[in-house]
Design an enzyme around this catalytic site. Structure first.
Site, PDB file in Angstrom:
ATOM      1  CE1 TYR A 112      -3.614   2.676   0.998  1.00 55.97           C
ATOM      2  CE2 TYR A 112      -1.779   3.613   2.223  1.00 55.97           C
ATOM      3  CZ  TYR A 112      -3.032   3.734   1.674  1.00 55.97           C
ATOM      4  OH  TYR A 112      -3.716   4.933   1.793  1.00 55.97           O
ATOM      5  CD  GLU A 200      -6.383   4.356  -0.646  1.00 54.08           C
ATOM      6  OE1 GLU A 200      -6.363   4.519   0.583  1.00 54.08           O
ATOM      7  OE2 GLU A 200      -7.420   4.046  -1.269  1.00 54.08           O
TER       8      GLU A 200
END
Length: 390
Positions: A112, A200
């Site tokens: 991530y 993101e």
């Protein structure tokens, strides 16, 4: 302003961020052609992904893998036109009108990466976690230590040493560190130069052959900076937004739909928050956040009123205005004009203070409408909650 995944990947690619090969499509035929092109280029499979402004698409059935062109076409026909319900769309879901067809990749690890503005620190913060593929909110709640952070000095930008630190903390192989640093540097450049409020990458993947890609991408822009980016403003998809919020934006009004039955019209975000709080304390539920701003004119107030009344859930309206730049008499004329135009039947409770308040009250009194005027915020909240329940 949010954009679709395929749009986000198009932007990131310009900054040297590696993304899978893929194509945006709107029909079964286009999906079939895109899949054929990817298979011809050596793909071993393709992913058919619904393009909506919400997460959780895979769990809702909006992301499927195809091993052949025919299967990709069949999946596209099923996903296009479906109402996709995820934990972020609410029970009403979102209509799928566009797909992204892209190559599958040999995934080794799902990681991530994310960049947001930390308002408390007044700096961008670059976040990374080895727990990719999961909702970052869930990771933060269950294992906060799994998220590593690097705060970025705006004048200096992301330092190579910071990117290396993040890369090592992700557990990447030594041979992948330089590529990861380039990836993160490009990501931050995109964030800074497009005036993003959030980027993101979830998941950020490493492949069995050592390559790294942004398998998914979410980008949101600071609305206040869009005047500098006309090319980004064109990416807005109003079909993904609440129609009333779109209508409000046409008149420079800040409107957010909520779940209650008390409509709120205020001037100033702080007063809006306080108004919603006091409605809750009085036992009610706000139906919206509607801030007409400090410099609204009578026409804007009229449009604000029309937007409020377009929400069928609204049973009563509270107008809470502190007149500074927006004078109370201007507000009152707008309210009266809107009441005449919409032939309103709902109870209207007003709490008015500030510049020209007496003139404003006189305009309301002489309007012929049965407005309910309250003395304090507490009094106004109690009256509007009672009116909505009647």
């Amino acid at each position: 302003m949010k954009i679709h995944e395929y749009q986000a990947k198009g932007i990131l690619k310009k900054y040297g961020v590696a993304v899978p090969r893929g194509e945006s499509v709107a029909t079964r035929e286009q999906a079939e052609a895109a899949a054929q092109s990817l298979f011809d280029a050596g793909a071993t499979g393709v992913v058919v992904k619904a393009q909506i402004h919400a997460g959780g698409r895979g769990k809702g059935g909006g992301v499927k893998i195809a091993k052949s062109v025919a299967e990709a076409a069949e999946l596209a026909s099923k996903i296009l036109g479906m109402t996709l319900v995820t934990h972020q769309t609410g029970p009403e879901g979102k209509l799928v009108q566009r797909l992204l067809v892209e190559e599958t990749l040999p995934i080794e690890k799902e990681l991530y990466l994310g960049i947001v503005i930390d308002r408390a620190e007044a700096k961008p913060v670059f976040m990374a976690s080895a727990s990719g593929g999961m909702e970052i909110e869930q990771v933060a709640e269950e294992n906060p230590g799994a998220i590593v952070r690097e705060y970025i000095e705006p004048k200096l930008g992301l330092g190579a040493f910071q990117a290396r630190k993040l890369a090592f903390r992700l557990g990447l192989k030594p041979s992948q560190i330089n590529e990861a640093v380039a990836f993160m540097t490009g990501l931050y450049r995109a964030f800074e130069e497009t005036d993003s409020s959030m980027i993101e990458i979830n998941p950020f993947i490493s492949c069995t052959d050592g390559r790294m890609f942004a398998l998914d991408a979410k980008v949101a822009f600071d609305d206040n900076a869009l005047f500098r980016h006309p090319e980004l403003k064109q990416l807005r998809d109003v079909s993904e937004e609440d129609p009333l919020e779109v209508e409000a934006s046409k008149y420079s009004l800040n409107y957010i739909k909520l779940d209650g039955n008390v409509g709120c019209m205020v001037n100033g975000a702080g007063l809006a928050m306080a108004t919603m709080d006091i409605i809750k304390y009085a036992g009610g539920m706000p139906a919206n956040f509607l801030d007409v701003g400090g410099g609204a004119n009578a026409e804007q107030v009229t449009h604000a009123f029309e937007i409020l009344l377009s929400d069928k859930n609204v049973k009563a309206v509270l107008i809470n205005i502190f007149g500074g730049i927006l004078r109370v008499d201007t507000l009152a004329r707008g309210v009266v004009e809107a009441a005449r135009k919409t032939k309103i039947q709902l109870p209207i409770v007003l709490r008015l203070e500030g510049t020209n308040v007496e003139q404003g009250r006189e305009i309301l009194k002489e309007s012929g409408f049965n407005f309910i005027v309250a003395e304090t915020m507490k009094d106004a909240a109690e009256k509007v909650v009672a009116a909505a329940a009647a």
